[in-house]
Write a protein that holds these residues in place. Sequence first.
Motif, PDB file in Angstrom:
ATOM      1  N   ARG A 241     -12.832  48.811  47.995  1.00 40.94           N
ATOM      2  CA  ARG A 241     -12.292  49.670  49.041  1.00 40.94           C
ATOM      3  C   ARG A 241     -10.764  49.634  49.035  1.00 40.94           C
ATOM      4  N   SER A 242     -10.218  48.454  48.717  1.00 41.56           N
ATOM      5  CA  SER A 242      -8.760  48.339  48.679  1.00 41.56           C
ATOM      6  C   SER A 242      -8.196  48.852  47.354  1.00 41.56           C
TER       7      SER A 242
ATOM      8  N   LEU B  20      -7.423  52.572  46.246  1.00 36.81           N
ATOM      9  CA  LEU B  20      -6.203  53.236  46.701  1.00 36.81           C
ATOM     10  C   LEU B  20      -5.015  52.925  45.796  1.00 36.81           C
TER      11      LEU B  20
ATOM     12  N   ALA C  82       1.694  49.531  59.386  1.00 36.01           N
ATOM     13  CA  ALA C  82       0.715  49.064  58.395  1.00 36.01           C
ATOM     14  C   ALA C  82       0.111  50.214  57.600  1.00 36.01           C
ATOM     15  N   HIS C  83      -0.201  51.339  58.281  1.00 35.19           N
ATOM     16  CA  HIS C  83      -0.922  52.391  57.567  1.00 35.19           C
ATOM     17  C   HIS C  83      -0.032  53.169  56.611  1.00 35.19           C
TER      18      HIS C  83
ATOM     19  N   ALA D 240     -14.529  42.790  56.854  1.00 34.22           N
ATOM     20  CA  ALA D 240     -14.252  43.924  57.753  1.00 34.22           C
ATOM     21  C   ALA D 240     -14.737  45.244  57.181  1.00 34.22           C
TER      22      ALA D 240
ATOM     23  N   LYS E 192       0.030  38.640  57.248  1.00 35.73           N
ATOM     24  CA  LYS E 192      -0.030  39.688  58.269  1.00 35.73           C
ATOM     25  C   LYS E 192       1.300  40.419  58.385  1.00 35.73           C
TER      26      LYS E 192
ATOM     27  N   PHE F 258       0.325  48.678  50.643  1.00 35.33           N
ATOM     28  CA  PHE F 258      -0.370  47.408  50.447  1.00 35.33           C
ATOM     29  C   PHE F 258      -1.762  47.541  51.052  1.00 35.33           C
ATOM     30  N   ASN F 259      -2.723  46.862  50.482  1.00 34.66           N
ATOM     31  CA  ASN F 259      -4.043  46.826  51.102  1.00 34.66           C
ATOM     32  C   ASN F 259      -4.513  45.389  51.197  1.00 34.66           C
ATOM     33  N   THR F 260      -5.367  45.169  52.186  1.00 36.89           N
ATOM     34  CA  THR F 260      -5.800  43.814  52.481  1.00 36.89           C
ATOM     35  C   THR F 260      -7.299  43.665  52.274  1.00 36.89           C
TER      36      THR F 260
ATOM     37  N   PHE G  93     -10.009  41.334  53.822  1.00 35.63           N
ATOM     38  CA  PHE G  93     -10.050  40.441  54.966  1.00 35.63           C
ATOM     39  C   PHE G  93     -11.038  39.302  54.746  1.00 35.63           C
TER      40      PHE G  93
ATOM     41  N   PHE H 211       0.826  44.078  60.096  1.00 35.51           N
ATOM     42  CA  PHE H 211       0.111  43.901  61.363  1.00 35.51           C
ATOM     43  C   PHE H 211       0.990  43.178  62.375  1.00 35.51           C
TER      44      PHE H 211
ATOM     45  N   ASN I  84     -13.352  38.162  56.683  1.00 37.80           N
ATOM     46  CA  ASN I  84     -14.757  38.510  56.976  1.00 37.80           C
ATOM     47  C   ASN I  84     -15.118  39.857  56.351  1.00 37.80           C
TER      48      ASN I  84
END
Lengths: 301, 367
Positions: B151-152, B155, B77-78, B90, B52, B82-84, B86, B57, B88
């Motif tokens: 999705r990550s 980018l 964060a934005h 998300a 995190k 880096f991309n996460t 998650f 975050f 679950n």
Amino acid sequence: MIAGDTVRSRRRRALLLLLAPVTLLLGVFFLVPLGIMVVYSVLEPGLYGGVEWTWYPFNYGRILGWPLNDYEEFDPIYLSIFLGSLKIACLTVLFSLLICYPAAFWVSRMGERRKNFVLFLITLPFFANLLVRIYAWLLLLRPTGFINTLLQGLGLIAQPLDMLFTSFAVVLGMVYIFTPFMFLPIYANVEKLDYSLVRASQDLGATPLQTFLRVILPLTAPGIVGGSIIVFIPALGNFIVPAFLGGSKVQMTGNLIERSFLQSRDWPFGAALALLIMASVVLVLMIQLTRAARTQTKGAV
Amino acid sequence: MGFLQIASAHKAYHTPEGAQVRALDDVTIDVRNNEFLTLLGPSGCGKTTLLKCIAGFEDLDGGDLLLEGRSLKGVPAHRRPFNTVFQNYALFPHMTIAQNIGYGLDVAGVRKPERDRRVGEALEMVGLSGFDSRRPAQLSGGQQQRVALARSLVLKPRVLLLDEPLSALDRKMRETMQIELKNLQHSVGITFIFVTHDQEEALAMSDRIAVLSNGRLQQIGRSTEVYDTPANEFVANFVGTSNLFTGRVTERNDRLLTIETANGRRLAARSDGFAVGDGVTLVLRPEHLRIAEPGEGGAGCTIEGTVKDAVFVGSIVHVHVDVGFGRTAILHHRHERAGASAAVAPGASVRIAYSPESVHLIAAAGG
């Protein structure tokens, strides 16, 4: 097969039994009076209240513009009062939304005990009588009331502000009454919002505003719509708040209806007004329902 | 090197009771470019906190994060490259799969033709072409997982952070995804930082593993290094199964050491770098232990015991042997189809044999 059928028919009988009381209640105390209203709204008013059993569409005509010419004149006052009510109801929705939406986020992120306490506070006004609460606003807002005395005492104003019997007072009173109704549906929705989605949005590069507009707002829209409808409908027909805080200057359709029935004893006219309000509410609901249905089918593709 | 440096990271939390919990305690890791690094540890070890903090975050209390020498302090964060992925996933439930994958491109203002092309490529990369207009709720867990990855990755982040992404999948699916993730990492050439509490997963996928416990870095190294030469007892126990015996070196004969435990057990080990009198812990992996043939066995390389349990897990049998003094040793016995398992039936007396070369020695703490 046979066993299945018996189970099914037994279930159906149980369901009917369970539904019977509510059906009876709604049938007797909702549908029948509504039917009477519909019938009365197209009958001629009796001289001292009651109705004459003759076809008479001019109750609607008086409001919408086709009066019985030799007897009555079309008076646009009714339409303008109706539009005024619409405006006040919309403002009530808007302001209670502006209060409740951020508050719901704030409360939803509290600890368990504080949260329950705040939710209790929000429902607390229901424990006090509505009239008492409206009277309290009367005392607060009148020229010699608490707010004016305070502001004058502080030297901020020379003359008392004219707050009572204005649209401002009516909207204020309505927002005050309907805030819990707006808060609870929004809160129920915001509480469910998965915060990891907000994180994901940030993580993918969205600014806070983009996250709000693209993720938070669409996901909490059902609560906003639900709360707005629950506030809009009773606000449109409300007559207690304008009667007390609007005086004779701010009239809403609710006051007009009340006067038609209780003072001028023109039951058919009151019934016609009430049905027009109902029609506009049903219209709003239908628009919402078709929109909801459309988004749902879009989701299923 | 110095691609992504985690420099003596500190982070503390306060529990509602007012106690302070050190989530990160002086953690320093040099993340290399294009590597698959796993942060491994039990729950509460600080691995998710570290992730995190890297994602932005949460902020570090002390220390710094440097991407190619530039500090990430104060970068929200934005704005981090880096991309996460998650735990679950998300995924946005109100958007289609294509809209989910295109989200990061949309908010960055990428033009529609390029956006659509890249979304199409990303869908193809994770094998979900043709799913564009579905909703996340209509996909299986494994498919949602792939969407989250796409999705990550669409980018093209510098680092992909993965927060226990496989924990919600069933075993078979998890094993498939482990291989896919590893291959994906190779083909896209992006640094992956993968968080897990599952040591098998870590061993299977990682170039390097960083083992964390109680907010401290215990060991960092290649998978085989961490497994074969654990730095301390925690790592030895957490990564794989270990039989640990603690004692003191009493004899040294060239490289052959004799270690005597507090219970008077004498065990042999072959190692450099220890002298008579040193406190050591022997790490014996279950696969290096075997049931000795009658009459076999050099001095110090056997342990007497009684079989307590034999757990059949497929290709091997996990044999639990009571070796006295309240200790149980676990050894892996090859499963044979017919008979031959009488030797490992509960109650049987056995001698466990090992070769002194297979022992790894850990210097006792403070000794």
